[in-house]
Scaffold this motif. Structure first.
Motif, PDB file in Angstrom:
ATOM      1  N   ASP A 246       0.729  -1.225   0.027  1.00 52.59           N
ATOM      2  CA  ASP A 246       0.024  -0.067   0.013  1.00 52.59           C
ATOM      3  C   ASP A 246       0.768   1.173  -0.021  1.00 52.59           C
ATOM      4  O   ASP A 246       0.415   2.173  -0.347  1.00 52.59           O
ATOM      5  CB  ASP A 246      -1.161  -0.007   1.265  1.00 52.59           C
ATOM      6  CG  ASP A 246      -2.148  -0.920   1.079  1.00 52.59           C
ATOM      7  OD1 ASP A 246      -2.293  -1.190  -0.116  1.00 52.59           O
ATOM      8  OD2 ASP A 246      -2.793  -1.129   1.892  1.00 52.59           O
ATOM      9  N   LEU A 249       0.986   1.644  -3.699  1.00 50.33           N
ATOM     10  CA  LEU A 249      -0.192   2.133  -4.236  1.00 50.33           C
ATOM     11  C   LEU A 249      -0.819   3.275  -3.957  1.00 50.33           C
ATOM     12  O   LEU A 249      -1.435   3.999  -4.883  1.00 50.33           O
ATOM     13  CB  LEU A 249      -0.978   0.850  -4.034  1.00 50.33           C
ATOM     14  CG  LEU A 249      -0.542  -0.429  -4.424  1.00 50.33           C
ATOM     15  CD1 LEU A 249      -1.716  -1.503  -3.775  1.00 50.33           C
ATOM     16  CD2 LEU A 249      -0.231  -0.526  -5.850  1.00 50.33           C
ATOM     17  N   MET A 256      -5.153  -1.928  -4.746  1.00 48.25           N
ATOM     18  CA  MET A 256      -4.734  -3.316  -5.078  1.00 48.25           C
ATOM     19  C   MET A 256      -5.644  -3.995  -5.734  1.00 48.25           C
ATOM     20  O   MET A 256      -6.929  -4.097  -5.406  1.00 48.25           O
ATOM     21  CB  MET A 256      -4.341  -4.074  -3.506  1.00 48.25           C
ATOM     22  CG  MET A 256      -3.954  -5.419  -3.913  1.00 48.25           C
ATOM     23  SD  MET A 256      -2.452  -5.864  -4.977  1.00 48.25           S
ATOM     24  CE  MET A 256      -1.239  -5.522  -3.772  1.00 48.25           C
ATOM     25  N   GLU A 258      -5.674  -7.683  -6.671  1.00 45.23           N
ATOM     26  CA  GLU A 258      -4.905  -9.178  -6.027  1.00 45.23           C
ATOM     27  C   GLU A 258      -4.811  -9.963  -7.238  1.00 45.23           C
ATOM     28  O   GLU A 258      -3.846 -10.660  -7.330  1.00 45.23           O
ATOM     29  CB  GLU A 258      -5.580  -9.650  -4.948  1.00 45.23           C
ATOM     30  CG  GLU A 258      -5.777  -8.916  -3.451  1.00 45.23           C
ATOM     31  CD  GLU A 258      -4.251  -8.730  -2.717  1.00 45.23           C
ATOM     32  OE1 GLU A 258      -3.585  -9.484  -3.353  1.00 45.23           O
ATOM     33  OE2 GLU A 258      -4.264  -8.287  -1.857  1.00 45.23           O
ATOM     34  N   ASN A 261      -2.103  -8.563  -9.643  1.00 45.88           N
ATOM     35  CA  ASN A 261      -0.773  -8.526  -9.244  1.00 45.88           C
ATOM     36  C   ASN A 261      -0.197  -9.882  -9.019  1.00 45.88           C
ATOM     37  O   ASN A 261       0.849 -10.029  -9.527  1.00 45.88           O
ATOM     38  CB  ASN A 261      -0.981  -8.085  -7.564  1.00 45.88           C
ATOM     39  CG  ASN A 261       0.398  -7.852  -7.131  1.00 45.88           C
ATOM     40  OD1 ASN A 261       1.355  -7.227  -7.438  1.00 45.88           O
ATOM     41  ND2 ASN A 261       0.563  -8.456  -5.626  1.00 45.88           N
TER      42      ASN A 261
END
Length: 271
Positions: A246, A249, A256, A258, A261
């Motif tokens: 974070d 980000l 995020m 997920e 990523n």
């Protein structure tokens, strides 16, 4: 790094005519299998001739100054090797201790570098090697030719709780392709590939994977690189900082994702 003379290694005549009889040092930073020779004014990268070496040459021409990258002075293919002679970029790698001991500054610079790339309009970019379908084709080639370096993957990728093999991972990636949010990406946005001069000018090197792709291609690699460098994975175990995703980000002003990523980190395992 020992000073060497270039007669110890084959160099094409066209490139010899440019660099003259200068000595060089070998660069050992990073995880590339390239032979990188550092001259006073130039960098010569010697590696197997691949789509990526052609892409690096093409993307520098297409960029035409949109972001700061090395100028390519000569690109020669001989003996199945690609010889790329380029100018040296100014500044220092973001993986150097001066940045790792100043985490707030480093994270801001990483975010600035990402935003610089994303600001480039790619609508007229003819290069396709960076797009997901092409990256998956390249990943399949690596898997089918046993080119995946299993010594340099994340410990959780294969084995208990992970994938049984690179083949299984590849199949999963092919079946779970996310929708692409296309921007200009570096393709390997790790700290050794980003240089900063006087905390202002950001330059990018190792551009073989650069081109239009989903922005999470770079975010995922940047997050992993920050975590590994701060934790001491690449510098003898010296831990500098407890990094959390974070932190980057929030600097980027995004949340995020997920799934993306994880997807792009797993895709990178096959290269």
């Amino acid at each position: 790094m020992d000073i060497e003379n270039m007669h110890h290694i084959y160099i094409p005549e066209e490139i010899k005519n440019i660099i003259g009889d200068e000595t060089y040092t070998r660069n050992t930073t990073g995880m590339s299998d390239s032979d990188v020779l550092i001259f006073p004014k130039y960098v010569l990268k010697i590696q197997s001739h691949t789509i990526e070496t052609d892409n690096e040459n093409a993307v520098v021409k297409w960029l035409n100054g949109r972001v700061t990258v090395p100028d390519i002075l000569a690109y020669q293919i001989e003996r199945e090797k690609a010889y790329t002679l380029m100018t040296k970029v100014e500044g220092n790698m973001l993986c150097e201790e001066a940045y790792l001991t100043a985490p707030d500054r480093l994270i801001k610079l990483v975010a600035k570098g990402l935003r610089m790339l994303w600001s480039v309009n790619v609508e007229d970019c003819p290069l396709k090697a960076s797009r997901l379908d092409e990256r998956l084709k390249a990943a399949r080639y690596n898997v089918e030719n046993n080119l995946v370096d299993l010594d340099n993957v994340e410990p959780e990728t294969f084995g208990p709780g992970g994938f049984a093999s690179p083949e299984e991972l590849l199949c999963w990636l092919e079946l779970n392709k996310p929708e692409e949010d296309i921007v200009l990406t570096h393709g390997d946005f790790c700290l050794p590939n980003i240089f900063v001069d006087n905390n202002r000018t950001i330059s990018f090197i190792d551009l073989g994977k650069m081109g239009p792709a989903d922005r999470w291609q770079d975010i995922a690699i940047a997050l992993r690189s920050l975590e590994h460098n701060f934790s001491g994975k690449y510098n003898g175990g010296i831990a500098y900082f407890q990094f959390e995703p974070d932190m980057l980000l929030d600097e980027l002003g995004i949340e995020m994702d997920e799934k993306k990523n994880r997807y792009y980190m797993l895709l990178d395992e096959l290269f």
